[in-house]
Design an enzyme around this catalytic site. Sequence first.
Site, PDB file in Angstrom:
ATOM      1  N   LYS A   1     -10.440  -5.500  -8.587  1.00 19.61           N
ATOM      2  CA  LYS A   1     -11.098  -4.294  -9.059  1.00 19.61           C
ATOM      3  C   LYS A   1     -10.150  -3.099  -8.985  1.00 19.61           C
ATOM      4  O   LYS A   1     -10.137  -2.249  -9.868  1.00 19.61           O
ATOM      5  CB  LYS A   1     -12.327  -4.032  -8.200  1.00 19.61           C
ATOM      6  CG  LYS A   1     -13.167  -2.915  -8.695  1.00 19.61           C
ATOM      7  CD  LYS A   1     -14.443  -2.830  -7.923  1.00 19.61           C
ATOM      8  CE  LYS A   1     -15.192  -1.585  -8.333  1.00 19.61           C
ATOM      9  NZ  LYS A   1     -14.631  -0.361  -7.760  1.00 19.61           N
TER      10      LYS A   1
ATOM     11  N   LYS B   1       0.839  -1.208   0.000  1.00 22.95           N
ATOM     12  CA  LYS B   1       0.000   0.000   0.000  1.00 22.95           C
ATOM     13  C   LYS B   1       0.875   1.260   0.000  1.00 22.95           C
ATOM     14  O   LYS B   1       0.550   2.252  -0.647  1.00 22.95           O
ATOM     15  CB  LYS B   1      -0.914   0.031   1.234  1.00 22.95           C
ATOM     16  CG  LYS B   1      -2.064  -0.932   1.146  1.00 22.95           C
ATOM     17  CD  LYS B   1      -3.154  -0.418   0.239  1.00 22.95           C
ATOM     18  CE  LYS B   1      -4.326  -1.392   0.235  1.00 22.95           C
ATOM     19  NZ  LYS B   1      -5.313  -1.143  -0.779  1.00 22.95           N
TER      20      LYS B   1
ATOM     21  N   LYS C   1      -4.255 -11.998 -10.424  1.00 26.22           N
ATOM     22  CA  LYS C   1      -5.370 -11.856  -9.480  1.00 26.22           C
ATOM     23  C   LYS C   1      -6.462 -10.956 -10.035  1.00 26.22           C
ATOM     24  O   LYS C   1      -6.188  -9.823 -10.438  1.00 26.22           O
ATOM     25  CB  LYS C   1      -4.842 -11.279  -8.160  1.00 26.22           C
ATOM     26  CG  LYS C   1      -5.891 -11.245  -7.069  1.00 26.22           C
ATOM     27  CD  LYS C   1      -5.364 -10.627  -5.792  1.00 26.22           C
ATOM     28  CE  LYS C   1      -6.500  -9.976  -5.029  1.00 26.22           C
ATOM     29  NZ  LYS C   1      -6.049  -9.034  -4.028  1.00 26.22           N
TER      30      LYS C   1
HETATM   31  P1  TYM Z   1     -11.214  -7.985   0.023  1.00 27.97           P
HETATM   32  O1  TYM Z   1     -12.376  -7.095   0.232  1.00 27.97           O
HETATM   33  O2  TYM Z   1     -10.060  -7.488  -0.763  1.00 27.97           O
HETATM   34  O3  TYM Z   1     -11.681  -9.330  -0.642  1.00 27.97           O
HETATM   35  C1  TYM Z   1     -12.751 -10.055  -0.083  1.00 27.97           C
HETATM   36  C2  TYM Z   1     -12.511 -11.551  -0.170  1.00 27.97           C
HETATM   37  O4  TYM Z   1     -12.371 -11.954  -1.524  1.00 27.97           O
HETATM   38  C3  TYM Z   1     -11.149 -12.630  -1.698  1.00 27.97           C
HETATM   39  N1  TYM Z   1     -10.616 -12.334  -3.024  1.00 27.97           N
HETATM   40  C4  TYM Z   1     -10.172 -13.266  -3.862  1.00 27.97           C
HETATM   41  N2  TYM Z   1     -10.102 -14.603  -3.739  1.00 27.97           N
HETATM   42  C5  TYM Z   1      -9.617 -15.287  -4.795  1.00 27.97           C
HETATM   43  N3  TYM Z   1      -9.227 -14.707  -5.959  1.00 27.97           N
HETATM   44  C6  TYM Z   1      -9.277 -13.364  -6.120  1.00 27.97           C
HETATM   45  N4  TYM Z   1      -8.907 -12.808  -7.271  1.00 27.97           N
HETATM   46  C7  TYM Z   1      -9.770 -12.577  -5.041  1.00 27.97           C
HETATM   47  N5  TYM Z   1      -9.966 -11.248  -4.862  1.00 27.97           N
HETATM   48  C8  TYM Z   1     -10.474 -11.112  -3.618  1.00 27.97           C
HETATM   49  C9  TYM Z   1     -10.244 -12.132  -0.601  1.00 27.97           C
HETATM   50  O5  TYM Z   1      -9.214 -13.056  -0.308  1.00 27.97           O
HETATM   51  C10 TYM Z   1     -11.223 -11.985   0.545  1.00 27.97           C
HETATM   52  O6  TYM Z   1     -11.430 -13.225   1.153  1.00 27.97           O
HETATM   53  N6  TYM Z   1      -9.135  -7.611   4.513  1.00 27.97           N
HETATM   54  C11 TYM Z   1     -10.164  -8.278   3.742  1.00 27.97           C
HETATM   55  C12 TYM Z   1     -11.561  -8.043   4.250  1.00 27.97           C
HETATM   56  C13 TYM Z   1     -11.714  -8.431   5.672  1.00 27.97           C
HETATM   57  C14 TYM Z   1     -11.849  -9.755   6.184  1.00 27.97           C
HETATM   58  C15 TYM Z   1     -11.944  -9.605   7.601  1.00 27.97           C
HETATM   59  C16 TYM Z   1     -11.872 -11.010   5.588  1.00 27.97           C
HETATM   60  C17 TYM Z   1     -11.757  -7.572   6.722  1.00 27.97           C
HETATM   61  N7  TYM Z   1     -11.885  -8.285   7.881  1.00 27.97           N
HETATM   62  C18 TYM Z   1     -12.060 -10.714   8.408  1.00 27.97           C
HETATM   63  C19 TYM Z   1     -12.001 -12.108   6.428  1.00 27.97           C
HETATM   64  C20 TYM Z   1     -12.091 -11.961   7.821  1.00 27.97           C
HETATM   65  C21 TYM Z   1     -10.086  -7.760   2.330  1.00 27.97           C
HETATM   66  O7  TYM Z   1      -9.561  -6.715   2.077  1.00 27.97           O
HETATM   67  O8  TYM Z   1     -10.701  -8.551   1.418  1.00 27.97           O
END
Ligand code: TYM
Length: 331
Positions: free
Chosen positions: A197, A111, A194
């Site tokens: 978005k 980041k 990956k």
């Molecule tokens: P975030 O919002 O970036 O993504 C949400 C979930 O989607 C999964 N994901 C993917 N899995 C496989 N292939 C991809 N291309 C892909 N893009 C996104 C992410 O691994 C995630 O599971 N920090 C987290 C959100 C969060 C969270 C939590 C998750 C906050 N607190 C507690 C689990 C438990 C995040 O930024 O995910």
Amino acid sequence: MDRVLSGIRPTGYLHLGNYFGALKNFVRMQEENNCYFFIADYHSLTTHPKPGDLGTNIKNVLVDYLAAGLDPEKCTIYIQSDVPEVCELTLLLAMNVYVGELQRVPSFKEKVRRQPNNVNAGLLTYPILMASDILIHRADKVPVGKDQEQHLELTRDFAQRFNHFYGVDYFKLPVAYNFGDHLVKIPGLDGSTKMSKSDNEASCIFLSDSPELIRKKVMKAVSDSGPTEPGQPKSQAVENLFQLMEAVSSPDTLAFFEEAYQKCEIRYGDMKKQLAEDITSFVAPIHERIMTLRNDDDYLRKVAKLGAEKARESASKTVNDVREIIGIRKL
Ligand code: TYM
């Protein structure tokens, strides 16, 4: 009964990566487990969304969750900011987390590289908030994609440290979870490893995309000029097409194109047409439910209210226990 928790940041519509990384497992698990699924709106603030956009995105993610099969009768679906107890747990856990270790977290360093003009404290403490999300419901399993593996490791570290520091066996050590033996990473249509978005919206298939849009996006997906000798390793872009096919198509379809590739007879146009068709069949029922749910604000409000009540009940119990353990006791 296992306690399962997962979350997604409301940064727009959900894409296939979110679905296969976090949601699909959950839809299957809600039948037999005590499941919590939330919209991580506090987490999304690190990138300073416009206030109007945030509200719209929260609604869109809630709609996508429900359309993808989360059932508010079977699991708890809530918006993170409706459960302010998570902020208190974050503060309490933060006392045993060190600035140096947070600065070394790879996602933080990434980041800093990407948004050097907005290295806010929320980015640094992000892993503590995420640990609190998980520990506040004392989750055993956390369905996530491969990119969240390190955050889960940190959650276990923080939980273990708390237990050790106070000489208790209070927090369980949650594991990142996916059916099968590994966490998944769904690739993008643009040749990137990956689907994301924030990297490139055109590389994503959203659950809300119409069949026409899906076809258009898939037909434009990056490929290469084709294999010239049998057994030639695949380029990243072509590997991506195969991985997407593995996620949505039948094993026979996948085997057919795999053989064609190995024999250097593959026609990417045909493969993309098939892939577009299979993604469409997969997404179409979800897309249809999205279109209906979008207009049902009363129902959405009811779901969010019920979820908040259930989540707060579980969260306040944990926060009270933690206060007691730490020594913050009623006079
Ligand atoms: P975030 O919002 O970036 O993504 C949400 C979930 O989607 C999964 N994901 C993917 N899995 C496989 N292939 C991809 N291309 C892909 N893009 C996104 C992410 O691994 C995630 O599971 N920090 C987290 C959100 C969060 C969270 C939590 C998750 C906050 N607190 C507690 C689990 C438990 C995040 O930024 O995910």
